[in-house]
Design an enzyme around this catalytic site. Structure first.
Site, PDB file in Angstrom:
ATOM      1  N   HIS A   1       0.829  -1.209   0.000  1.00 57.27           N
ATOM      2  CA  HIS A   1       0.000   0.000   0.000  1.00 57.27           C
ATOM      3  C   HIS A   1       0.865   1.262   0.000  1.00 57.27           C
ATOM      4  CE1 HIS A   1      -3.657   2.338   1.205  1.00 57.27           C
ATOM      5  NE2 HIS A   1      -2.736   3.129   1.738  1.00 57.27           N
ATOM      6  N   GLU A   2       1.818   1.319   0.903  1.00 58.88           N
ATOM      7  CA  GLU A   2       2.652   2.520   0.995  1.00 58.88           C
ATOM      8  C   GLU A   2       3.571   2.661  -0.217  1.00 58.88           C
ATOM      9  OE1 GLU A   2       1.804   4.703   2.994  1.00 58.88           O
ATOM     10  OE2 GLU A   2       0.551   3.456   4.286  1.00 58.88           O
TER      11      GLU A   2
ATOM     12  N   HIS B   1       1.824   4.702  -2.800  1.00 59.59           N
ATOM     13  CA  HIS B   1       1.999   6.141  -2.574  1.00 59.59           C
ATOM     14  C   HIS B   1       3.394   6.599  -3.009  1.00 59.59           C
ATOM     15  CE1 HIS B   1      -1.708   7.009  -0.495  1.00 59.59           C
ATOM     16  NE2 HIS B   1      -1.486   6.108   0.454  1.00 59.59           N
TER      17      HIS B   1
ATOM     18  N   GLU C   1      -4.461   7.914  -3.170  1.00 62.02           N
ATOM     19  CA  GLU C   1      -4.994   6.669  -2.625  1.00 62.02           C
ATOM     20  C   GLU C   1      -5.367   5.682  -3.731  1.00 62.02           C
ATOM     21  OE1 GLU C   1      -5.576   4.427   0.819  1.00 62.02           O
ATOM     22  OE2 GLU C   1      -4.660   6.405   0.507  1.00 62.02           O
TER      23      GLU C   1
END
Length: 489
Positions: free
Chosen positions: A254-255, A258, A284
């Site tokens: 997930h990170e 980003h 996101e």
């Protein structure tokens, strides 16, 4: 030197100072000794005072009035600088400084209260944060809707009413899908203990598999995983659990979504308003599509299963099909960041309604815990057991991020649109992912979304990339297809 050149030189120095402030925030989450919290608040306040003075400086207005853009990039730079300038001049410098100081201190108090399961210890400083954010919101709204002014910081051009309409459209299908899935048996989960160092080693491997450049970044641990920085210094954090390796794996992926966005922006935009993600919703969309549509796909989890066996040996799951089911298990739970795709947006809807009520004054901080617990019971059908599983679980309100939460769901919606287009653009996507090769998917996202940074408006970025106006329909269709198949509905 032209007015535009002078403005951009000034802006690059301002952006560089903002990066320094961001690095202090990263340090506070990862390495800062706990006894330094009060001093760090003073430091953050001092930097914010300098940044606010630069962003609202009269010469910025003079340069903006005199500058003549040469092409769409320069026009976009001026648009974003003007937007920041007008915002900065609405917020008094003393208020901006106080907010930076108080939220820095509040972050430490939140972490301590969360560890001690002590809501009462956190409420006084949260009340101060809410009071200051209401004051800031009123200044920004200038007679308009206070919450919309806050939301505009994270998703320019979007209103609370639009978000509420989107949620009203999403809720019935999500609730029906959740009810159907929860009637089916839950898949077998992992068993055993998972070494911290092995988890972190796999975490770094996955970061590189998804295109994260560790020469310009690093992976550390924090209570609440996050990504920080832009350009040549983009850092991420993850977290580990001895009994749940998926927490580390999917927090990392997930990170990285980003971080890949920030690392992928055109280098010519570095330290300018265009040199960062255009909105938190678009940001996101990258983290969620990396984590879910790619990282939790049947194709990629087949490859990941083999890597898990190599790292950990027998961990209680027999084969790749069972692993795919375990990774996508739908089950009752309290924690937003650990929620499955079916229920995640329901967690966001709860926070959206509560924070709007806090900002409007319809809900007082002293009433927050009871309101959270009542709403959670109504929405999910079981009671919150501890504050860390309830209103203390997220860091966002402690650091003043009101208006941020709905962008998580907006990012899911954007990701649904992008994934629909991605599947058409790359017919052999599953074959690539089954080999552990994400470059086709991540390369497409880089070309169509990430490299543009702040050049286009948020909905324009998604519309151009997906070939459609943003809509919740592709996300809901994807979820229903995926979980109908998984749970044999």
């Amino acid at each position: 030197m032209t007015a535009y050149d002078s403005l951009m030189a000034f802006q690059r120095d301002t952006s560089a100072l903002a990066q320094v402030a961001g690095r202090l925030g990263w340090d506070q989450e990862t390495m800062m000794p706990p006894g330094a919290a009060q001093q760090r608040g003073v430091e953050m306040g001092a930097i914010e005072a300098i940044l606010h003075a630069r962003r609202s400086a009269p010469q910025v207005g003079e340069w903006l009035n005199a500058a003549k853009p040469d092409g769409p990039v320069a026009a976009a730079q001026l648009r974003e600088i003007r937007r920041a300038y007008e915002r900065a001049n609405k917020v008094p410098a003393e208020l901006a400084t106080r907010l930076a100081r108080v939220t820095s201190e509040a972050q430490g108090k939140w972490a301590a209260a969360r560890a001690d399961e002590d809501v009462a210890a956190f409420l006084p400083v949260l009340d101060e944060v809410v009071t200051l954010k209401r004051e800031e919101g009123a200044a920004l709204a200038d007679g308009g809707n206070l919450y919309d002014a806050m939301l505009d910081d994270y998703e320019p051009g979007t209103t609370g009413a639009q978000i509420a309409t989107m949620f009203d459209a999403m809720r019935p299908r999500l609730v029906d899908l959740r009810a159907a899935v929860l009637e089916r048996p839950e898949p077998q989960g992992v068993s055993g203990m998972f070494d911290d160092a092995l988890q972190m080693a796999l975490s770094r491997e996955l970061a590189e598999v998804f295109g994260y450049d560790l020469n310009r970044g690093r992976v550390d641990k924090a209570v609440h995983p996050f990504s920080s920085g832009s350009g040549a210094d983009v850092r991420i954090t993850t977290r580990t659990s001895a009994t749940d390796p998926f927490n580390c794996i999917y927090s990392t992926i997930h990170e990285v979504g980003h971080a890949a966005y920030e690392q992928g922006i055109e280098t010519a935009y570095a330290l300018t308003p265009l040199g960062r993600g255009v909105s938190m919703g678009v940001h996101e969309s990258q983290s969620r599509i990396y984590e879910n549509q790619i990282g939790r796909s049947r194709a990629f989890t087949g490859w990941l299963f083999d890597r898990m066996v190599e790292r950990f040996g027998d961990f209680g799951i027999a084969d790749a099909d069972a692993f795919y089911a375990a990774v996508n298990s739908v089950a009752n739970g309290y924690i937003r960041t650990e929620a499955d795709e079916v229920q995640y947006n329901l967690h966001i809807m709860l926070r959206f309604d509560l924070e709007r009520a806090l900002m409007s004054g319809d809900l007082q901080v002293s009433e927050l815990e009871a309101a959270w617990n009542d709403r959670f019971l109504a929405d999910f059908g079981y009671a919150v057991d501890t504050p860390s599983n309830g209103c203390l679980q997220d860091v966002h309100w402690s650091v003043g991020l009101f208006g941020y939460f709905p962008t998580y769901s907006l990012g899911n919606v954007y990701a649904g649109c992008l994934y629909q287009a991605l599947r058409v653009a790359i017919p052999d996507l599953d074959e690539q992912l089954a080999a552990g090769n994400t470059s086709g998917a991540t390369g497409w996202l880089h070309r169509h979304v990430q490299r543009h940074g702040g050049l286009y408006a948020p909905r324009e970025v998604i519309g151009n990339a997906s070939g459609m106006a943003p809509s919740e329909a592709p996300l809901l269709d994807y979820l229903e297809r995926k979980f109908t198949g998984l749970y044999e509905l």
